[in-house]
Scaffold this active site. Structure first.
Site, mmCIF file in Angstrom:
data_model
loop_
_atom_site.group_PDB
_atom_site.id
_atom_site.type_symbol
_atom_site.label_atom_id
_atom_site.label_comp_id
_atom_site.label_asym_id
_atom_site.label_seq_id
_atom_site.Cartn_x
_atom_site.Cartn_y
_atom_site.Cartn_z
ATOM 1 N N HIS A 23 0.893 -1.362 0.008
ATOM 2 C CA HIS A 23 0.121 -0.151 -0.006
ATOM 3 C C HIS A 23 0.774 1.153 -0.192
ATOM 4 C CE1 HIS A 23 -2.930 -2.392 2.351
ATOM 5 N NE2 HIS A 23 -3.553 -2.469 1.095
ATOM 6 N N LYS A 47 -21.663 -2.986 9.119
ATOM 7 C CA LYS A 47 -20.878 -4.203 9.141
ATOM 8 C C LYS A 47 -20.031 -3.976 10.326
ATOM 9 C CE LYS A 47 -20.438 -6.378 4.549
ATOM 10 N NZ LYS A 47 -19.481 -6.732 3.487
ATOM 11 N N ARG A 97 -1.349 -5.813 -8.120
ATOM 12 C CA ARG A 97 -0.310 -6.606 -7.994
ATOM 13 C C ARG A 97 0.101 -7.866 -8.936
ATOM 14 N NH1 ARG A 97 -2.744 -8.482 -2.342
ATOM 15 N NH2 ARG A 97 -4.553 -8.496 -3.573
ATOM 16 N N SER A 134 -3.248 -7.872 3.071
ATOM 17 C CA SER A 134 -3.628 -7.214 4.288
ATOM 18 C C SER A 134 -4.108 -8.702 5.011
ATOM 19 C CB SER A 134 -4.496 -6.319 4.564
ATOM 20 O OG SER A 134 -4.098 -5.135 4.010
#
Length: 169
Positions: A23, A47, A97, A134
């Site tokens: 990131h 959420k 990526r 992550s």
């Protein structure tokens, strides 16, 4: 990239749970190219979940990016394209990526442009960081694996604290 004396503003949205070196690489590239980057920690109030709270993610990102003038970190809800309109940026930036990322991001970019006219710019992360996600960082940290080469030191420490408190419960 500057247009004469005008600096362009871009939005880099994501959950950043947690922010990692991939990131940061994309944010540094966006900063170099555009000058002003708004990092949007995206979340949905409906959420619950995530390893770190939104406030913790914002603070971890601000600390990780403190070396970059012209980079701000904000929390946003809703769609990334709505955050782009609210923050009045010129473009959305997305990191790539691998080819799978491109396929997903391309579809989102077309939808975002169709809905609002906001364009998306892709920036590939450095090849040596392309495997970091992550999700994998959280998983490795959960089981006590070394994550120091994936995240800044303060993020690694925060992950160790969270996982040690989870282990005690």
């Amino acid at each position: 990239m500057t247009n004469g004396s005008t600096t362009l503003r871009v939005l880099y949205p994501g959950s950043f749970d947690p922010i990692h070196l991939g990131h940061i690489d994309v944010i540094e590239q966006a900063h170099e190219l555009f000058g002003s980057v708004v990092v949007a920690i995206m979340h949905n109030h409906a959420k619950t979940g995530g390893l770190f709270s939104v406030e913790e993610r914002v603070e971890l990102a601000r600390t990780a990016l403190a070396h970059l003038d012209g980079v701000s970190v904000v929390d946003q809800t809703g769609l990334a394209v709505q955050a782009a309109l609210r923050t009045e940026v010129d473009f959305i930036v997305k990191g790539l990526r691998n080819p799978g990322d491109f396929e997903i991001e391309q579809q989102m970019a077309h939808n975002n442009h169709a809905v609002t006219g906001v364009r998306t710019v892709y920036l590939p992360c450095r090849p040596e960081l392309g495997y970091i996600s992550s999700r994998f960082v959280r998983e490795i940290a959960k089981y006590g694996g070394s994550i120091d080469h994936f995240v800044p030191a303060h993020v690694a420490e925060a992950l160790r604290r969270v996982n040690s408190s989870d282990a005690q419960n």
